[in-house]
Design a protein around this motif. Structure first.
Motif, PDB file in Angstrom:
ATOM      1  N   LYS A  20      14.238   6.832  55.050  1.00  0.00           N
ATOM      2  CA  LYS A  20      14.362   7.519  56.043  1.00  0.00           C
ATOM      3  C   LYS A  20      14.094   9.073  55.672  1.00  0.00           C
ATOM      4  N   CYS A  21      13.296   9.964  56.296  1.00  0.00           N
ATOM      5  CA  CYS A  21      13.098  11.348  55.968  1.00  0.00           C
ATOM      6  C   CYS A  21      14.050  12.155  56.546  1.00  0.00           C
ATOM      7  N   SER A  25      13.181  12.667  60.061  1.00  0.00           N
ATOM      8  CA  SER A  25      14.007  11.775  60.726  1.00  0.00           C
ATOM      9  C   SER A  25      12.806  10.326  60.972  1.00  0.00           C
ATOM     10  N   HIS A  26      11.743  10.557  60.502  1.00  0.00           N
ATOM     11  CA  HIS A  26      10.774   9.482  60.572  1.00  0.00           C
ATOM     12  C   HIS A  26      11.086   8.313  59.576  1.00  0.00           C
ATOM     13  N   HIS A  27      11.084   7.093  59.770  1.00  0.00           N
ATOM     14  CA  HIS A  27      11.574   6.157  58.956  1.00  0.00           C
ATOM     15  C   HIS A  27      10.481   4.912  58.814  1.00  0.00           C
ATOM     16  N   CYS A  41       8.634   6.139  51.272  1.00  0.00           N
ATOM     17  CA  CYS A  41       9.256   7.588  51.107  1.00  0.00           C
ATOM     18  C   CYS A  41       8.303   8.324  50.239  1.00  0.00           C
TER      19      CYS A  41
END
Length: 77
Positions: A20-21, A25-27, A41
């Motif tokens: 997760k970034c 919040s993108h994952h 990532c």
């Protein structure tokens, strides 16, 4: 009175991993391979220049009634 329950790991599903970034919040999709989550990532960092990430591992569990008062009766749904 509440019933007693226990949790048991569902080994057929195994441990899953998600990258997760922390910036957006993108994952990644969950995967059995932690390297795939880490690779997501790195790819995300390359596309966005975001630098903070979280790698999480989780496992699925099932709940079972263990209350002796219930015995062999069907559990409530």
């Amino acid at each position: 009175m509440p019933l007693e329950w226990t949790l048991a790991a569902m080994p057929a599903l195994g441990v899953r991993h998600v990258g997760k970034c922390l910036a957006c919040s993108h994952h990644s999709l969950d995967t059995a391979d932690p390297d795939e989550a880490q690779l997501w990532c790195l790819r995300h960092a390359g596309m966005t220049r975001h630098t903070g990430f979280e790698l999480s591992a989780f496992q699925f569990f099932s709940a079972t009634i263990t209350d002796p008062a219930v015995g062999e009766a069907d559990p409530p749904t």
